[in-house]
Design an enzyme around this catalytic site. Structure first.
Site, PDB file in Angstrom:
ATOM      1  N   HIS A  57     -27.460  18.821  -4.049  1.00 61.94           N
ATOM      2  CA  HIS A  57     -28.869  18.697  -4.426  1.00 61.94           C
ATOM      3  C   HIS A  57     -29.747  19.090  -3.240  1.00 61.94           C
ATOM      4  O   HIS A  57     -29.550  18.608  -2.115  1.00 61.94           O
ATOM      5  CB  HIS A  57     -29.205  17.263  -4.817  1.00 61.94           C
ATOM      6  N   CYS A  67     -28.492   9.777  -7.075  1.00 59.48           N
ATOM      7  CA  CYS A  67     -28.041  10.786  -6.109  1.00 59.48           C
ATOM      8  C   CYS A  67     -29.203  11.405  -5.326  1.00 59.48           C
ATOM      9  O   CYS A  67     -29.139  11.518  -4.087  1.00 59.48           O
ATOM     10  CB  CYS A  67     -27.229  11.872  -6.811  1.00 59.48           C
TER      11      CYS A  67
END
Length: 338
Positions: A239, A147
């Site tokens: 994130h 990710c």
């Protein structure tokens, strides 16, 4: 319609796959797999739906199958949301039966004949599917990256034309990246955890494969180095990355590269209007404000400074996981690899 399945449909990433595929215009959700104890039951009866979107009632009556290669043999593409240790063998068995596997697991990402793909960055690497076929695999395996690697590499793509040899990144990663039960509440509340197992190693290697050169038979790693420090922070989704790149160009040229970047293709259902969106505001991007841009598929970039330094942000379970895999599958279909 293309029949698709999901390996591991009840977990965090599996639920994202279900959400993205339930009403997909090209793909028909045909098979869902989970653990043996769930096999034979309705999906609606076994899944603990925990996403911030309504449960898709259209898939509630689908019967859960065991996670085996035989369970998905009638699918054209299977999306893997399995843990890496489980995915390794199952994905190979599925591909051997002539089914395409689009995997979010890390098991095969660095295999020499398996493409590690961010659709907008290295679509040519899908040529490794032909290499797999030449080596006797009836189906194929295509992986999407970690990710944080996705956020970093997609943010670097507009800058590739400038050339760089060193990338340094500090991540602030959401708790959903560890799965529903991955971080205990007492560990993350009022805290930052400066360690995520294997994350820094993935970020050091995966971008170099993705941005490497494909010569028709393999990938030569890109000649830059990545140094990463990865941290878990008390954010649910999204994130955030602080990035330093050794680019010696006027800041206005870098800003223009971000602002004018466009994907090399268009028309895929999961593709956002902007793969990279640039912000001039000094305090953006932020997870709560920007993680859902482009239905969670846009990577936001801002706080550009001399150095070159900038902040990047993306939704970790959509762009950073299930959404990236679905976009890869759409590209595979568009390029007629099925």
């Amino acid at each position: 319609m293309i029949n698709v399945g999901i390996l591991g449909a009840t977990g965090a990433v599996g639920q994202r796959f279900v959400h993205l595929l339930a009403d997909h215009p090209w793909f028909c959700l045909h098979t869902l797999t989970a653990s043996e104890r769930s096999a034979g039951k309705r999906y609606a009866d076994v899944v603990n739906w925990r996403l911030d979107v309504p449960f898709p009632e259209s898939v509630g009556d689908l019967t859960i199958s065991p996670t085996t290669a035989d369970a998905v043999k009638d699918c054209d593409i299977v999306f893997s949301a399995l843990p890496a240790d489980v995915a390794q063998g199952i994905e190979e068995e599925v591909a051997a039966k002539g089914v395409g596997v689009c995997s979010n697991a890390s098991s095969h990402r660095m295999d020499p004949d398996v493409p590690l793909v961010i659709a907008e960055v290295n679509p040519d690497h899908l040529g490794l599917i032909d290499v797999q076929h030449d080596r006797g695999r009836d189906g194929f395996i295509v992986t999407n990256p970690n990710c944080s690697t996705i956020m970093l590499t997609l943010a670097l793509e507009p800058l590739r034309k400038f050339g760089f040899s060193s990338v340094q990144v500090a991540t602030m990663q959401a708790i959903s990246g560890a799965g529903f039960n991955g971080v205990a509440a007492m560990d993350i509340y009022d805290n930052v955890v400066p360690f995520i197992r294997n994350e820094e190693e993935k970020m050091a290697t995966e971008p170099r494969k993705i941005m490497g050169s494909f010569d028709g038979s393999g990938v030569e790693m890109a000649p830059f180095l990545v140094s990463a420090c990865c941290n878990r922070v008390p954010v649910i989704d999204g994130h955030t990355l602080s990035v330093w790149v050794d680019i010696d160009r006027p800041l206005e040229e870098v800003r223009k590269a971000f602002s004018e970047y466009a994907a090399p293709f268009s028309g895929l259902p999961t593709q956002p209007a902007k793969s990279v969106e640039y912000f001039d505001q000094p305090d953006r991007p932020q997870p709560r404000l920007d993680r859902n841009r482009g239905r969670g598929m846009t990577v936001s970039v801002g706080r550009l400074r001399e150095g070159v330094r900038f902040t990047a942000l993306g939704h970790n379970t959509i762009r950073g996981a299930a959404g990236a895999s679905v976009l890869n599958a759409e590209l595979i279909y568009m390029k007629k690899y099925l």
